[in-house]
Design a protein around this motif. Structure first.
Motif, PDB file in Angstrom:
ATOM      1  N   ALA A 716       0.853  -1.193   0.000  1.00 54.63           N
ATOM      2  CA  ALA A 716       0.000   0.000   0.000  1.00 54.63           C
ATOM      3  C   ALA A 716       0.883   1.235   0.000  1.00 54.63           C
ATOM      4  CB  ALA A 716      -0.908   0.002   1.226  1.00 54.63           C
ATOM      5  N   LEU A 717       0.648   2.145  -0.948  1.00 53.00           N
ATOM      6  CA  LEU A 717       1.459   3.358  -1.055  1.00 53.00           C
ATOM      7  C   LEU A 717       0.609   4.575  -0.713  1.00 53.00           C
ATOM      8  CD1 LEU A 717       2.435   1.627  -4.083  1.00 53.00           C
ATOM      9  CD2 LEU A 717       4.336   2.963  -3.237  1.00 53.00           C
ATOM     10  N   GLY A 718       0.984   5.278   0.360  1.00 50.12           N
ATOM     11  CA  GLY A 718       0.235   6.450   0.785  1.00 50.12           C
ATOM     12  C   GLY A 718       1.156   7.585   1.177  1.00 50.12           C
ATOM     13  N   GLY A 719       0.563   8.735   1.469  1.00 47.16           N
ATOM     14  CA  GLY A 719       1.326   9.927   1.825  1.00 47.16           C
ATOM     15  C   GLY A 719       1.282  10.951   0.710  1.00 47.16           C
ATOM     16  N   GLY A 720       1.447  12.209   1.078  1.00 49.28           N
ATOM     17  CA  GLY A 720       1.296  13.311   0.128  1.00 49.28           C
ATOM     18  C   GLY A 720       2.228  13.254  -1.062  1.00 49.28           C
ATOM     19  N   CYS A 721       3.389  12.623  -0.935  1.00 47.33           N
ATOM     20  CA  CYS A 721       4.322  12.541  -2.070  1.00 47.33           C
ATOM     21  C   CYS A 721       3.761  11.711  -3.211  1.00 47.33           C
ATOM     22  CB  CYS A 721       5.659  11.956  -1.626  1.00 47.33           C
ATOM     23  SG  CYS A 721       6.572  13.020  -0.489  1.00 47.33           S
ATOM     24  N   LEU A 722       2.740  10.879  -2.933  1.00 50.24           N
ATOM     25  CA  LEU A 722       2.168  10.036  -3.979  1.00 50.24           C
ATOM     26  C   LEU A 722       1.244  10.805  -4.908  1.00 50.24           C
ATOM     27  CD1 LEU A 722       2.954   7.096  -4.396  1.00 50.24           C
ATOM     28  CD2 LEU A 722       3.358   7.824  -2.057  1.00 50.24           C
ATOM     29  N   VAL A 723       1.167  12.127  -4.723  1.00 47.21           N
ATOM     30  CA  VAL A 723       0.502  12.988  -5.707  1.00 47.21           C
ATOM     31  C   VAL A 723       1.461  13.295  -6.853  1.00 47.21           C
ATOM     32  CG1 VAL A 723      -0.476  15.291  -6.062  1.00 47.21           C
ATOM     33  CG2 VAL A 723      -1.110  13.970  -4.053  1.00 47.21           C
ATOM     34  N   ASN A 724       2.766  13.172  -6.584  1.00 49.12           N
ATOM     35  CA  ASN A 724       3.800  13.389  -7.588  1.00 49.12           C
ATOM     36  C   ASN A 724       3.639  12.356  -8.699  1.00 49.12           C
ATOM     37  OD1 ASN A 724       6.360  12.932  -8.981  1.00 49.12           O
ATOM     38  ND2 ASN A 724       7.337  14.204  -7.424  1.00 49.12           N
ATOM     39  N   ARG A 725       3.372  12.834  -9.913  1.00 49.68           N
ATOM     40  CA  ARG A 725       3.054  11.964 -11.041  1.00 49.68           C
ATOM     41  C   ARG A 725       4.215  11.015 -11.377  1.00 49.68           C
ATOM     42  NH1 ARG A 725       1.731  15.924 -14.511  1.00 49.68           N
ATOM     43  NH2 ARG A 725      -0.462  16.005 -13.910  1.00 49.68           N
ATOM     44  N   LEU A 726       5.446  11.537 -11.389  1.00 53.95           N
ATOM     45  CA  LEU A 726       6.608  10.726 -11.745  1.00 53.95           C
ATOM     46  C   LEU A 726       6.916   9.698 -10.667  1.00 53.95           C
ATOM     47  CD1 LEU A 726       8.982  13.498 -13.162  1.00 53.95           C
ATOM     48  CD2 LEU A 726       7.493  11.951 -14.435  1.00 53.95           C
ATOM     49  N   LEU A 727       6.809  10.110  -9.430  1.00 55.94           N
ATOM     50  CA  LEU A 727       7.070   9.202  -8.310  1.00 55.94           C
ATOM     51  C   LEU A 727       6.012   8.108  -8.263  1.00 55.94           C
ATOM     52  CD1 LEU A 727       8.824   8.647  -5.819  1.00 55.94           C
ATOM     53  CD2 LEU A 727       7.352  10.190  -4.529  1.00 55.94           C
ATOM     54  N   ARG A 728       4.779   8.481  -8.417  1.00 54.60           N
ATOM     55  CA  ARG A 728       3.667   7.539  -8.364  1.00 54.60           C
ATOM     56  C   ARG A 728       3.811   6.464  -9.445  1.00 54.60           C
ATOM     57  NH1 ARG A 728      -1.667   8.161  -6.425  1.00 54.60           N
ATOM     58  NH2 ARG A 728      -3.172   6.820  -7.493  1.00 54.60           N
ATOM     59  N   ASN A 729       4.047   6.913 -10.672  1.00 54.04           N
ATOM     60  CA  ASN A 729       4.134   5.956 -11.777  1.00 54.04           C
ATOM     61  C   ASN A 729       5.413   5.134 -11.692  1.00 54.04           C
ATOM     62  OD1 ASN A 729       2.941   4.961 -14.295  1.00 54.04           O
ATOM     63  ND2 ASN A 729       4.774   5.793 -15.247  1.00 54.04           N
ATOM     64  N   GLY A 730       6.527   5.768 -11.312  1.00 53.76           N
ATOM     65  CA  GLY A 730       7.780   5.037 -11.200  1.00 53.76           C
ATOM     66  C   GLY A 730       7.717   3.932 -10.176  1.00 53.76           C
ATOM     67  N   LEU A 731       7.106   4.219  -9.016  1.00 53.10           N
ATOM     68  CA  LEU A 731       6.976   3.197  -7.980  1.00 53.10           C
ATOM     69  C   LEU A 731       5.995   2.106  -8.401  1.00 53.10           C
ATOM     70  CD1 LEU A 731       6.947   5.388  -4.743  1.00 53.10           C
ATOM     71  CD2 LEU A 731       8.754   3.854  -5.511  1.00 53.10           C
ATOM     72  N   ARG A 732       4.889   2.507  -8.996  1.00 52.59           N
ATOM     73  CA  ARG A 732       3.878   1.519  -9.416  1.00 52.59           C
ATOM     74  C   ARG A 732       4.464   0.526 -10.417  1.00 52.59           C
ATOM     75  NH1 ARG A 732       0.261   1.196 -13.639  1.00 52.59           N
ATOM     76  NH2 ARG A 732       0.915   3.238 -14.435  1.00 52.59           N
ATOM     77  N   VAL A 733       5.097   1.040 -11.461  1.00 51.16           N
ATOM     78  CA  VAL A 733       5.660   0.170 -12.493  1.00 51.16           C
ATOM     79  C   VAL A 733       6.813  -0.663 -11.938  1.00 51.16           C
ATOM     80  CG1 VAL A 733       6.881   0.146 -14.703  1.00 51.16           C
ATOM     81  CG2 VAL A 733       4.928   1.676 -14.375  1.00 51.16           C
ATOM     82  N   GLY A 734       7.696  -0.025 -11.156  1.00 48.69           N
ATOM     83  CA  GLY A 734       8.837  -0.742 -10.597  1.00 48.69           C
ATOM     84  C   GLY A 734       8.420  -1.868  -9.671  1.00 48.69           C
ATOM     85  N   LEU A 735       7.404  -1.630  -8.841  1.00 49.12           N
ATOM     86  CA  LEU A 735       6.953  -2.661  -7.908  1.00 49.12           C
ATOM     87  C   LEU A 735       6.266  -3.810  -8.642  1.00 49.12           C
ATOM     88  CD1 LEU A 735       5.675  -0.368  -5.023  1.00 49.12           C
ATOM     89  CD2 LEU A 735       7.601  -1.967  -4.901  1.00 49.12           C
TER      90      LEU A 735
END
Length: 753
Positions: A716-735
C-alpha cells in the motif's frame, strides 16, 4: 389485475433522496401496471409494490437498472407482505424521524438537460442562473437536515410559483421533488454590489456588470455552490498579480475556469479519464500538463507545468462565461490564504474588503461551505487531491462495521474530519491547514455539521499522536466532554490504513502486508520526524517499521521546513561536500554567508532535529536546482523539481547508489542522492536531466528496499508525495516488475486529506 397477486416491501438504502429516485419508482411501477407507494424515510426510501407475481418479482432488478444519474443504491431489502388491494401507485409525503441510513448526494454540476433549457430562448428558464433539476444542482451545500425535503433546505424561503409547483408535484416530470426547483418568477435573484455593499445592478444586469468588470481587469467575488470564489481574467498578468497581492498568495497556483472541454484542451493535455471526470456531475478542478503557448498568463502557475482547469459547475458560471470575448477566468477560493472560504453575503463583504473590487451575490443561503474538489491527471487515472464538492458527503465503504460511531479529527495540514457509522466512513469536505484561528473554527464547524447531519455523537475519537497538533488537543477536549476515549493512530500508519481501506484489503489474522508512506512530516514513536517509512502490518493490528529513508538534519528546526535550501546545504556539509555549495544554482538565491553558516552548523556536533520525510528530501533536491529555495506554499520546491523533471525529453538515468545497511533497518541513501545531484549540477548537467534522474534513482532505490523487506506481497502506497506523477508511476511500475501488487490512493487523497 389478473393472475396470482403478491405485494413486496422494498427498503432502499443509499443516495436515494433528492436524486429523482421516487419519480423513477413511480414511472416503472405505473408503466408495469403495478399499485402501491414509495416514501422517503429516515433509512432512505421504502417502496411497497403490488400486482401480478411475475411482474412484481422482476421489479427490484428493473429498478436497479434504471437508477437516475445521481442515485446510488447501497442495499435493497426485499420482503413479501400481505396484499392490500390498492388500485394505483402513489408518491407519499416523507416520514420524519431519526436518521437510520438515509443519505443526500453531493452537489452536482449542471446537467445536459438544464444546460439545453438555459440556451433555449423559448424556454422559461432561458439564461436563468439558478436552473436545476433532480439530476443536478446544490444538495449538501443547502440542506440543513434529513429527510431531504424543501422545508429542510435554504430554498424553504422561496415559495414556488404555480408553474414550478406543477413540475414539482408531477411524478412524470424530471423536476418532481427537485428541492432547489425555481424559476425567474419565484427563485433567488442576483445582485451586483460595490465593495461597500451598495447595489449597482440586479438580475440579468448584474451578470452583464460582472462581465464588464472582469473584462476591465477587476477582481470579482462570485457566490458559488458552497461559498464565494474570487474571479479575474486569466489571460493577463496584471489582474492575476493584483489578486495574488491582495489574497497574500505570492506563488501558489490558481485554477482556471473555461467555457467547455474544447477550450480546456487548448490549455492542457487531457486523458480520456480526465475528460470523463470533468464532464461528470462531480466536475472537479483537473490538474494536467499545460500546453506550450496556451492563452493563460504565466503568473497563474509560476514555475510549474501543471494547470488546474475546470468547467462551469453552475448556471451562473455558464452565464458569466457565455460571451465569446470572455477569456478563461481564474476561479479560486474567496479567502485570505489558509482561511476558510466565505459563505454568506455579509461575511464576504467584511472579509473580502480590500480583495474584491465587486461582488456578484444572490439571496439563497449556503448552509455548508464547501470548496471545489481537485484531482490530478495521472497515468493510472485521475487521483483525488482535495475531496470536497462533488464527492462529499458520499460515504466510503469500510471492510467491516464499526461497533459504535467513531470520529477521526484528522491531521494538521489539508485537514479533514471523518465519521464512521456502521460499515460506512463519511469523510468531510476539505478544511485546509489549521494554522489560523479561523481555520480551526471552520474545522470545528465541519465536525459539528457532519455529526449533526449523521445524527451521531461519537464517544470514540481518533487523532494523530503529534503533541503540538491542534487536532490532538481537540480530540482530548471532545472525549472529555463526552466521557469518551481517545485513540492515537501514528501518522504513517493512518496513511497505510486509508489506502488499504479504500481497496478493502486489510490483512487477515495470520497475514501480513507492506505499506510505504512517503510524506513531509509525521510524529514518530521515537520522537523524531518520520516521513519515508516501510511498515509491515499484521492482521492482529500490530505493525513494525522495517525500513526508512536516511534521516536528514533540520538546521534551524521548523525554519528548515519552510526553507529547504537549509536541508540541502546541511546534507552536503555532513557528507563532506560543502565545497560544491557556492557553485550550485541555489547559491544565486541564498546569501553566501548564511549558507556557509548553515554548513558549519551541520558539520558540527550539534544535535539538530532529524527528519526522514520524503517531502523534505524532494524539497531539498528542488532547492538545489534553484530558484525556489523557500516554500511559499507546502511542497513548492518539490513540485518545481517534478516540473523540471517532466520537461526532460530523454530517458532518465538511474545513478549507481546503494542501499545503506547501518546495522538496524535498511535505509534509502538520501544524503547520497543529494550529493550526486549536486555534483552533476556543478559538472554542468542540465537541471531537467538531473531532476529526472533524481526521481528515477529514488524509485529504483525504493523498489530495491522493498525487495529486501518484503517478498511477493501487497504494498500500500500512501502519503502526500504520492501525488507526484513521476514518483507515483515510477513506484507503481517498478513494484509490479519486481513481483509486488501496489495499491494506490485514488478516490481518497494520498496526503493528509
Amino acid at each position: 389485475m389478473k393472475g396470482h397477486v403478491i405485494r413486496l416491501r422494498i427498503r432502499c438504502r443509499g443516495a436515494v433522496q433528492g436524486v429523482g429516485f421516487r419519480p423513477t419508482v413511480h414511472r416503472i411501477a405505473t408503466a408495469s401496471g403495478l399499485a402501491g407507494w414509495v416514501v422517503n424515510d429516515p433509512g432512505g426510501a421504502t417502496v411497497e409494490i403490488e400486482g401480478p407475481a411475475a411482474v412484481v418479482v422482476a421489479f427490484p432488478e428493473r429498478l436497479r437498472a434504471a437508477l437516475p444519474p445521481l442515485a446510488r443504491l447501497d442495499a435493497m431489502e426485499v420482503a413479501e407482505v400481505p396484499v392490500v388491494g390498492e388500485a394505483a401507485f402513489a408518491v407519499r409525503d416523507s416520514r420524519e424521524g431519526r436518521r437510520a441510513g438515509a443519505l443526500v448526494p453531493p452537489d452536482a454540476a449542471l446537467c445536459h438537460d438544464c444546460r439545453r433549457e438555459l440556451d433555449d430562448p423559448a424556454d422559461r428558464r432561458h439564461r436563468y442562473p439558478f436552473t436545476t433539476c433532480t439530476n443536478c444542482g446544490p444538495r449538501f451545500s443547502l440542506v440543513h437536515h434529513l429527510p431531504y425535503d424543501r422545508p429542510a433546505t435554504s430554498m424553504a424561503c422561496f415559495p414556488m410559483c404555480p408553474a414550478c409547483d406543477r413540475e414539482y408535484t408531477d411524478p412524470a416530470d424530471r423536476r418532481f421533488h427537485a428541492e432547489p426547483i425555481c424559476c425567474p418568477d419565484c427563485g433567488p435573484r442576483l445582485r451586483f454590489l460595490d465593495p461597500t455593499g451598495a447595489e449597482l445592478e440586479a438580475g440579468a444586469g448584474a451578470i452583464q456588470a460582472a462581465r464588464r468588470a472582469l473584462l476591465d481587469g477587476a477582481v470579482v467575488a462570485v457566490k458559488g455552490l458552497g461559498g464565494f470564489q474570487l474571479a479575474c481574467r486569466a489571460d493577463r498578468g496584471t489582474p492575476v498579480q493584483t489578486l495574488r497581492a491582495r489574497k497574500r498568495r505570492p506563488t501558489k497556483p490558481f485554477a482556471v475556469m473555461v467555457r467547455g472541454l474544447d477550450e480546456a484542451e487548448q490549455l492542457v493535455r487531457l486523458t480520456d479519464a480526465d475528460r470523463l471526470v470533468m464532464r461528470s456531475p462531480r466536475s472537479p478542478v483537473v490538474l494536467a500538463p499545460r500546453l506550450p503557448g496556451c492563452a493563460v498568463a504565466d503568473d497563474v502557475t509560476p514555475g510549474i507545468d501543471d494547470l488546474g482547469v475546470m468547467l462551469p459547475t453552475t448556471p451562473l458560471h455558464v452565464e458569466l462565461l457565455r460571451p465569446a470575448e470572455m477569456p478563461p477566468l481564474v476561479m479560486t477560493s474567496a479567502n485570505l490564504s489558509e482561511e476558510p472560504i466565505c459563505r454568506e453575503n455579509r461575511e464576504a463583504l467584511a472579509r473580502l474588503a480590500g480583495i474584491a473590487d465587486a461582488f456578484l451575490v444572490h439571496d439563497r443561503d449556503v448552509v455548508r461551505r464547501i470548496d471545489d474538489s481537485v484531482v490530478r491527471s495521472c497515468s493510472d487515472g485521475p487521483v483525488v487531491v482535495r475531496r470536497a464538492r462533488g464527492w462529499v458527503p458520499e460515504p466510503l465503504p469500510l471492510p467491516e462495521a464499526a461497533p459504535a460511531p467513531i470520529l477521526a479529527v484528522g491531521g494538521h495540514l489539508q485537514a479533514t474530519a471523518c465519521v464512521a457509522v456502521g460499515a460506512q466512513a463519511f469523510l468531510s469536505q476539505h478544511c485546509g491547514d489549521l494554522d489560523s484561528e479561523a481555520a480551526r473554527g471552520f474545522h470545528r464547524e465541519v465536525i459539528a455539521g457532519l455529526e449533526d447531519f449523521l445524527e451521531v455523537e461519537p464517544a470514540v475519537i481518533a487523532c494523530d499522536p503529534h503533541p503540538d497538533y491542534f487536532t490532538t488537543w481537540l480530540a482530548r477536549e471532545i472525549a472529555e466532554a463526552r466521557g469518551g476515549r481517545v485513540i492515537e493512530v501514528q501518522h504513517h500508519l493512518a496513511h497505510a490504513a486509508a489506502v488499504l481501506a479504500e481497496h478493502g484489503r486489510f490483512p487477515e489474522v495470520g497475514e501480513e502486508t507492506l505499506a510505504i508512506s512517503l510524506d513531509g512530516t509525521g510524529w514518530g514513536p521515537d520522537g523524531t520526524a518520520w516521513g519515508g517509512e516501510w511498515l509491515r502490518l499484521a492482521g492482529d493490528l500490530s505493525w513494525q517499521r522495517v525500513a526508512h529513508l536516511e534521516p536528514l538534519p533540520l538546521v534551524g528546526g521548523e525554519r528548515a521546513v519552510r526553507e529547504p535550501w537549509r536541508v540541502a546545504v546541511a546534507a552536503l556539509a555532513r557528507a563532506g561536500a560543502a565545497d560544491v555549495i557556492p557553485e550550485l544554482p541555489l547559491a544565486r538565491s541564498v546569501d553566501p554567508d548564511l549558507a556557509a553558516g548553515v554548513a558549519r552548523l551541520a558539520a558540527s556536533d550539534a544535535a539538530w532535529p532529524l527528519a526522514s520525510g520524503a517531502g523534505r528530501l524532494f524539497e531539498a533536491a528542488g532547492a538545489l536546482l534553484g530558484p525556489v529555495v523557500r516554500n511559499d506554499w507546502e511542497g513548492e520546491a518539490a513540485v518545481v523539481l517534478e516540473s523540471r523533471a517532466a520537461s526532460w525529453p530523454g530517458e532518465a538515468e538511474v545513478w549507481p547508489l546503494a542501499i545503506l545497511e547501518p546495522g538496524g533497518p535498511p535505509l534509502l541513501p538520501t544524503v547520497g542522492l543529494l550529493v550526486e545531484a549536486a555534483r552533476r549540477l556543478v559538472a554542468g548537467e542540465p537541471v531537467e536531466r538531473v531532476a529526472a534522474s533524481f526521481h528515477a534513482t529514488f524509485c529504483a532505490l525504493a523498489v530495491e528496499l522493498t525487495r529486501r523487506v518484503g517478498r511477493g506481497m501487497t504494498v500500500a502506497l500512501g502519503g502526500g508525495c504520492l501525488v507526484n506523477r513521476l514518483l507515483r508511476n515510477g513506484l507503481r511500475v517498478g513494484l509490479i516488475d519486481a513481483g509486488f501488487e501496489p495499491l494506490l490512493a485514488t478516490s481518497v487523497p494520498p496526503g493528509d486529506g
